[in-house]
Design an enzyme around this catalytic site. Structure first.
Site, PDB file in Angstrom:
ATOM      1  N   ASN A  11       0.868  -1.184   0.000  1.00  0.00           N
ATOM      2  CA  ASN A  11       0.000   0.000   0.000  1.00  0.00           C
ATOM      3  C   ASN A  11       0.901   1.229   0.000  1.00  0.00           C
ATOM      4  OD1 ASN A  11      -1.812   2.036   0.476  1.00  0.00           O
ATOM      5  ND2 ASN A  11      -2.331   1.398   2.562  1.00  0.00           N
ATOM      6  N   LYS A  13       0.085   4.246  -0.349  1.00  0.00           N
ATOM      7  CA  LYS A  13      -0.604   5.427   0.185  1.00  0.00           C
ATOM      8  C   LYS A  13      -0.369   6.627  -0.747  1.00  0.00           C
ATOM      9  CE  LYS A  13      -0.128   3.455   4.728  1.00  0.00           C
ATOM     10  NZ  LYS A  13      -0.139   3.642   6.163  1.00  0.00           N
ATOM     11  N   HIS A  97      -9.555   0.952   4.624  1.00  0.00           N
ATOM     12  CA  HIS A  97      -8.309   1.203   5.361  1.00  0.00           C
ATOM     13  C   HIS A  97      -8.602   2.165   6.515  1.00  0.00           C
ATOM     14  CE1 HIS A  97      -4.276   2.561   6.331  1.00  0.00           C
ATOM     15  NE2 HIS A  97      -3.849   1.454   5.744  1.00  0.00           N
ATOM     16  N   GLU A  99      -7.101   4.644   7.625  1.00  0.00           N
ATOM     17  CA  GLU A  99      -6.909   6.071   7.304  1.00  0.00           C
ATOM     18  C   GLU A  99      -8.136   6.617   6.575  1.00  0.00           C
ATOM     19  OE1 GLU A  99      -3.124   5.603   5.361  1.00  0.00           O
ATOM     20  OE2 GLU A  99      -2.223   5.123   7.297  1.00  0.00           O
ATOM     21  N   GLU A 169      -5.440  -4.997  10.530  1.00  0.00           N
ATOM     22  CA  GLU A 169      -4.448  -3.945  10.747  1.00  0.00           C
ATOM     23  C   GLU A 169      -4.749  -3.217  12.045  1.00  0.00           C
ATOM     24  OE1 GLU A 169      -2.518  -2.765   6.748  1.00  0.00           O
ATOM     25  OE2 GLU A 169      -4.233  -1.465   7.075  1.00  0.00           O
ATOM     26  N   GLY A 175       2.420   2.303  10.734  1.00  0.00           N
ATOM     27  CA  GLY A 175       3.403   3.362  10.542  1.00  0.00           C
ATOM     28  C   GLY A 175       4.057   3.820  11.836  1.00  0.00           C
ATOM     29  N   SER A 215       3.402  -2.195  10.426  1.00  0.00           N
ATOM     30  CA  SER A 215       4.854  -2.203  10.639  1.00  0.00           C
ATOM     31  C   SER A 215       5.480  -3.569  10.347  1.00  0.00           C
ATOM     32  CB  SER A 215       5.192  -1.744  12.062  1.00  0.00           C
ATOM     33  OG  SER A 215       4.716  -0.423  12.267  1.00  0.00           O
TER      34      SER A 215
END
Ligand code: PEP
Length: 256
Positions: A11, A13, A97, A99, A169, A175, A215
């Site tokens: 991904n 992003k 996702h 985000e 996730e 991240g 991560s």
């Protein structure tokens, strides 16, 4: 016993211009373009999809988008539809996702609409679920994941279920450099597998790949990928460089 082909999906992003993306894809293709034991997927931003798709032509690497709208066409400024993605040979799409849920107001309901539209258009959803740190600390992880899985997959028939890939996730691991322990990850993956069995029955549920995301990197991947219900990884930071991404693909091949 069913063996599920592992997936390593990158991904990207909001990173990489189209030209930078092509350079990255070329390096990935040169290293693992013929890899047949692992499903390798790259997910550039919309602007880089078509060029990346051309750069991976003739290889086994697949093209994924990071989002889509649930309608096929219409007055939805700034959006992109499943038929548009299919027209440039996109095969996968990341949906839900964290985000997108956090910054763009996506809900279980909108994710569900997108997921059904993706399946209708022969796109393979990579459907993301996961708890926040506050939810984990209050002991709500399994409940949160259960709600996301059940609502997100509402209306999916058992024949379509194996086309869906679930990505667990934990939001606190995205991240941040904090990775879930293998026990934490396997616990949630096994729980998701159990939910899938209830929704679709054992044979279909056993075919669904459940990826870990958060991560994941070459140093922690082998242990995670060795877990019974961890069928690959959705990779953020480590997908932006060919070397680490290729190492993850190789780790997945070794973990078969
Ligand atoms: C992600 O956000 O999907 C992700 C897996 O990110 P990272 O690997 O950087 O934690």
């Amino acid at each position: 016993m069913i063996t599920r082909k592992k997936i390593i999906a990158g991904n990207w992003k909001m990173n990489k211009t189209s030209a930078d993306g092509v350079a990255l894809v070329r390096d990935i293709v040169a290293a693992v373009g013929k890899q047949a034991d692992v499903e390798v997927v790259v997910c550039p931003p919309f602007t880089g999809l078509e060029a990346a798709g051309k750069a991976l032509e003739g290889s086994n690497v697949r093209l994924g988008a990071q989002n889509m709208h649930h309608e096929a066409a219409g007055a939805f400024t700034g959006e992109v539809s499943a038929p548009m993605l299919r027209a440039i040979f996109t095969t996968h799409v990341i949906l839900g996702h964290s985000e997108r849920r956090l910054y763009f107001g996506e809900t279980d309901e909108t994710v569900n609409r997108k997921l059904l539209a993706a399946l209708k258009n022969q796109l393979r959803p990579i459907f993301c679920v996961g708890e926040t740190l506050a939810e984990r600390e209050s002991g709500a992880t399994l409940k949160v994941v259960q709600t996301q899985v059940e609502r997100g997959l509402e209306g999916v028939g058992k024949d379509h279920a194996p086309s869906v890939t679930v990505a667990y996730e934990p939001v606190w691991a995205l991240g941040t450099g904090k990775v879930a322990t293998t026990e934490q990850a396997q616990e949630v993956h096994a729980f998701i597998r159990g939910l899938l069995v209830k929704l679709f029955g054992e044979p279909a549920a056993q075919k669904v790949r459940i990826l870990y995301g958060g991560s994941m990197k070459p140093s922690n991947a082998p242990e995670l990928l060795a877990q019974k219900d961890i069928d690959g990884g959705l990779i953020g930071g480590a997908a932006l460089e060919a070397r680490s991404f290729v190492e993850l693909v190789n780790a997945a091949a070794a973990a078969r």
